[in-house]
Design a protein around this motif. Structure first.
Motif, PDB file in Angstrom:
ATOM      1  N   SER A 132       0.833  -1.208   0.000  1.00  0.00           N
ATOM      2  CA  SER A 132       0.000   0.000   0.000  1.00  0.00           C
ATOM      3  C   SER A 132       0.865   1.255   0.000  1.00  0.00           C
ATOM      4  N   MET A 133       1.896   1.261   0.823  1.00  0.00           N
ATOM      5  CA  MET A 133       2.787   2.423   0.891  1.00  0.00           C
ATOM      6  C   MET A 133       3.498   2.642  -0.442  1.00  0.00           C
ATOM      7  N   ARG A 134       3.987   1.553  -1.018  1.00  0.00           N
ATOM      8  CA  ARG A 134       4.697   1.659  -2.297  1.00  0.00           C
ATOM      9  C   ARG A 134       3.759   2.128  -3.403  1.00  0.00           C
ATOM     10  N   ALA A 135       2.541   1.570  -3.454  1.00  0.00           N
ATOM     11  CA  ALA A 135       1.579   1.954  -4.487  1.00  0.00           C
ATOM     12  C   ALA A 135       1.232   3.435  -4.370  1.00  0.00           C
ATOM     13  N   LEU A 136       1.005   3.898  -3.159  1.00  0.00           N
ATOM     14  CA  LEU A 136       0.675   5.307  -2.964  1.00  0.00           C
ATOM     15  C   LEU A 136       1.860   6.193  -3.319  1.00  0.00           C
ATOM     16  N   ARG A 137       3.043   5.817  -2.867  1.00  0.00           N
ATOM     17  CA  ARG A 137       4.238   6.613  -3.168  1.00  0.00           C
ATOM     18  C   ARG A 137       4.455   6.747  -4.662  1.00  0.00           C
ATOM     19  N   GLU A 138       4.355   5.650  -5.402  1.00  0.00           N
ATOM     20  CA  GLU A 138       4.591   5.696  -6.845  1.00  0.00           C
ATOM     21  C   GLU A 138       3.544   6.543  -7.570  1.00  0.00           C
ATOM     22  N   GLN A 139       2.294   6.442  -7.144  1.00  0.00           N
ATOM     23  CA  GLN A 139       1.246   7.233  -7.793  1.00  0.00           C
ATOM     24  C   GLN A 139       1.433   8.727  -7.525  1.00  0.00           C
ATOM     25  N   LEU A 140       1.782   9.078  -6.291  1.00  0.00           N
ATOM     26  CA  LEU A 140       1.979  10.487  -5.952  1.00  0.00           C
ATOM     27  C   LEU A 140       3.242  11.045  -6.579  1.00  0.00           C
ATOM     28  N   LYS A 141       4.275  10.230  -6.643  1.00  0.00           N
ATOM     29  CA  LYS A 141       5.556  10.657  -7.214  1.00  0.00           C
ATOM     30  C   LYS A 141       5.370  11.177  -8.638  1.00  0.00           C
ATOM     31  N   ALA A 142       4.518  10.535  -9.401  1.00  0.00           N
ATOM     32  CA  ALA A 142       4.276  10.928 -10.793  1.00  0.00           C
ATOM     33  C   ALA A 142       3.599  12.294 -10.904  1.00  0.00           C
ATOM     34  N   HIS A 143       3.004  12.778  -9.799  1.00  0.00           N
ATOM     35  CA  HIS A 143       2.263  14.044  -9.840  1.00  0.00           C
ATOM     36  C   HIS A 143       2.804  15.091  -8.875  1.00  0.00           C
ATOM     37  N   ALA A 144       3.917  14.801  -8.232  1.00  0.00           N
ATOM     38  CA  ALA A 144       4.496  15.734  -7.262  1.00  0.00           C
ATOM     39  C   ALA A 144       4.981  16.994  -7.967  1.00  0.00           C
ATOM     40  N   PRO A 145       4.904  18.136  -7.281  1.00  0.00           N
ATOM     41  CA  PRO A 145       5.430  19.371  -7.865  1.00  0.00           C
ATOM     42  C   PRO A 145       6.916  19.212  -8.215  1.00  0.00           C
ATOM     43  N   GLU A 146       7.350  19.916  -9.220  1.00  0.00           N
ATOM     44  CA  GLU A 146       8.754  19.848  -9.628  1.00  0.00           C
ATOM     45  C   GLU A 146       9.647  20.289  -8.472  1.00  0.00           C
ATOM     46  N   GLY A 147      10.731  19.537  -8.249  1.00  0.00           N
ATOM     47  CA  GLY A 147      11.659  19.838  -7.172  1.00  0.00           C
ATOM     48  C   GLY A 147      11.256  19.237  -5.832  1.00  0.00           C
ATOM     49  N   TYR A 148      10.193  18.446  -5.827  1.00  0.00           N
ATOM     50  CA  TYR A 148       9.721  17.799  -4.605  1.00  0.00           C
ATOM     51  C   TYR A 148      10.019  16.311  -4.669  1.00  0.00           C
ATOM     52  N   ILE A 149      10.285  15.722  -3.505  1.00  0.00           N
ATOM     53  CA  ILE A 149      10.559  14.291  -3.438  1.00  0.00           C
ATOM     54  C   ILE A 149       9.420  13.592  -2.693  1.00  0.00           C
ATOM     55  N   THR A 150       9.194  12.356  -3.060  1.00  0.00           N
ATOM     56  CA  THR A 150       8.152  11.531  -2.444  1.00  0.00           C
ATOM     57  C   THR A 150       8.863  10.384  -1.754  1.00  0.00           C
TER      58      THR A 150
END
Length: 165
Positions: A29-47
């Motif tokens: 669950s953590m990995r799935a959420l992280r990967e989905q959010l990472k694709a939409h994170a603001p530029e210069g932000y880390i997930t």
């Protein structure tokens, strides 16, 4: 503070609370959420799901979220505590020992500063998105059961697929 291997420490209500890292079944669950959010994170932000402590000086608190999205520049500083102003999203995965803090204490503190707060309730099999922080807490709340899609607002403006949770 140095904690035993497999544990993290947070400052909650003026007390140091040491709790174990998430159980194995949380990983997907953590990995799935992280990967989905990472694709939409603001530029210069880390997930990340790394154990980093963020300080909330106005509330005299410091938390180590299960998952966070933060401005990468916040990690150029020395020390062990990152500035909570760098956060754009925090996600907490509830457990029997953290449910109260995730739904109450952290909701109140995050709700004054962090643009998006996700509570992944592993016991109820639901995910709740809080957004639009204000001095009185979040103005928006949406809950869906695992298996349903959840819209995560700006700065992400994406849909999270919870079918693998």
């Amino acid at each position: 503070m140095d904690t035993p291997v497999g544990f993290k420490a947070e400052l909650i209500r003026g007390k140091i609370v040491v709790s174990p890292f998430s159980t194995l079944r949380y990983l997907r669950s953590m990995r799935a959420l992280r990967e989905q959010l990472k694709a939409h994170a603001p530029e210069g932000y880390i997930t990340e799901t790394s154990p980093i402590l963020f300080r909330f000086p106005a509330a005299e608190r410091a938390y180590g979220p299960d998952l966070f999205v933060a401005d990468e520049a916040a990690f150029d500083e020395e020390g062990r505590h990152a500035d909570s102003a760098a956060l754009s999203l925090v996600a907490e995965f509830t457990s029997v020992s953290t449910t109260d803090a995730d739904w109450n204490e952290k909701l109140e503190v995050y709700g004054r500063l962090v643009p998006v707060y996700l509570v992944v309730d592993m016991q109820e099999k639901e995910i709740t998105c809080f957004s639009d922080p204000s001095p009185h807490g979040y103005r928006f709340r949406k809950t869906v059961s695992f298996g349903k899609d959840l819209h995560v607002p700006e700065p992400f403006d994406c849909t999270v697929d919870t079918s693998t949770f």
